[in-house]
Design a protein around this motif. Sequence first.
Motif, PDB file in Angstrom:
ATOM      1  N   GLY A  56       4.632 -12.424  -2.558  1.00 26.24           N
ATOM      2  CA  GLY A  56       5.494 -13.338  -1.036  1.00 26.24           C
ATOM      3  C   GLY A  56       6.662 -13.402  -0.792  1.00 26.24           C
ATOM      4  O   GLY A  56       7.359 -13.491  -1.630  1.00 26.24           O
TER       5      GLY A  56
ATOM      6  N   GLN B 205      -1.294 -14.846  -1.638  1.00 26.84           N
ATOM      7  CA  GLN B 205      -0.603 -15.663  -1.208  1.00 26.84           C
ATOM      8  C   GLN B 205      -1.229 -16.616   0.084  1.00 26.84           C
ATOM      9  O   GLN B 205      -0.907 -15.260   0.958  1.00 26.84           O
ATOM     10  CB  GLN B 205       1.215 -15.733  -1.482  1.00 26.84           C
ATOM     11  CG  GLN B 205       1.337 -16.809  -1.342  1.00 26.84           C
ATOM     12  CD  GLN B 205       3.373 -16.533  -1.463  1.00 26.84           C
ATOM     13  OE1 GLN B 205       3.758 -16.120  -0.669  1.00 26.84           O
ATOM     14  NE2 GLN B 205       3.878 -17.235  -2.248  1.00 26.84           N
TER      15      GLN B 205
ATOM     16  N   SER C 175      -0.839 -13.508   3.034  1.00 29.12           N
ATOM     17  CA  SER C 175      -0.069 -12.120   2.873  1.00 29.12           C
ATOM     18  C   SER C 175      -0.645 -11.380   1.387  1.00 29.12           C
ATOM     19  O   SER C 175      -1.356 -12.262   1.007  1.00 29.12           O
ATOM     20  CB  SER C 175       1.086 -12.696   2.658  1.00 29.12           C
ATOM     21  OG  SER C 175       1.447 -13.597   1.544  1.00 29.12           O
TER      22      SER C 175
ATOM     23  N   SER D  78       0.753  -8.169  -1.173  1.00 30.94           N
ATOM     24  CA  SER D  78       2.275  -8.246  -1.529  1.00 30.94           C
ATOM     25  C   SER D  78       1.932  -6.527  -2.345  1.00 30.94           C
ATOM     26  O   SER D  78       0.870  -7.053  -3.125  1.00 30.94           O
ATOM     27  CB  SER D  78       2.811  -8.213  -2.848  1.00 30.94           C
ATOM     28  OG  SER D  78       3.314  -9.737  -1.702  1.00 30.94           O
TER      29      SER D  78
ATOM     30  N   VAL E 298       5.167  -6.408   1.915  1.00 28.63           N
ATOM     31  CA  VAL E 298       4.456  -7.281   2.329  1.00 28.63           C
ATOM     32  C   VAL E 298       3.864  -7.468   3.841  1.00 28.63           C
ATOM     33  O   VAL E 298       4.967  -6.805   4.502  1.00 28.63           O
ATOM     34  CB  VAL E 298       4.815  -8.637   1.592  1.00 28.63           C
ATOM     35  CG1 VAL E 298       3.636  -9.920   2.777  1.00 28.63           C
ATOM     36  CG2 VAL E 298       5.880  -8.590   0.823  1.00 28.63           C
TER      37      VAL E 298
ATOM     38  N   ALA F 195       1.707  -9.865   6.214  1.00 30.72           N
ATOM     39  CA  ALA F 195       1.136 -10.457   6.012  1.00 30.72           C
ATOM     40  C   ALA F 195      -0.019 -11.429   7.311  1.00 30.72           C
ATOM     41  O   ALA F 195       0.689 -10.982   8.608  1.00 30.72           O
ATOM     42  CB  ALA F 195       2.286 -12.144   5.980  1.00 30.72           C
TER      43      ALA F 195
END
Length: 288
Positions: free
Chosen positions: A4, A38, A93, A95, A274, A276
Amino acid sequence: MFNGPFADNTTLEVVLNGNLVGYVFACPPSIPNERVHQEQRWVLYDGALPLPSTGITLRTPQTLREPLTTLEAWNATWPDLWRKGAHYVKVYSASYASISTAAPPPAPTLSIARSVGMAIEERIGVALPTKRTSKALDGSTATTAEWGPAGGGQTGGGDERGQIDYRFQSGVPIAAYDPTAYGQIRGYVFGTAIPATTSYRTNVEYWTLLPDYAPPGSRSGASQMPLEKVAQDEAGLVGVVIANPGRILPRTVDSESAFRQFSSAVWKEGSTYVIAACAYLDAPPADP
């Protein structure tokens, strides 16, 4: 590929005009979900929301007695960082190496902490929880205790196009600059609007990180990273290196689909996309 915009097991300070306005801690996922790569946890003070027009800076901590490098250390420390009027933000998040394969993570749970006797939310005037069926970002449903505004249910986000996000202004991506080479854009982020309520609320952020981006505080990253709003002109977004100069970008990036189009134009091999999912609370959480 990193997980992230932030390095794992790292704490950063949020600074505005030289003044400390919060902290963020990032770590590997604590829940077994393949679409959570993450987690981030933020404590933000007055002035950090919404993002000021001058932007903010993320830097390695100068005020903590010792680095917070584990989730256990963060959970033991964040109550001491809390101030009146603060906001707690929890982020999951995910990625991806391409935009087409990117899938959103679930929205984090976040509920107000209760104490013996009078509850915190009662002391600060926040409404009590009600049971409601909510739809997660992944399309699943679950019945949870959520915190609605007094006198009614939680307000909806409505049409997210052109609304103002607490942290980012929808329609204006943020440039992630490397201060060692100031002015060189390393990435962008677009945030959807957050419902206008002081209760539990969520939004989604989309980050496009270019190949030379390095998370602040990491071995290859700088000790601080400014996030600044990108100016616009008739040609589009100033300072953007367009992969195909003949491609016409929308003047206003006011939706996730428009940001995907924008990201496709600036995408380079080695970039990271990414997504989130962010949850916000204006009181100390029971499940930080």
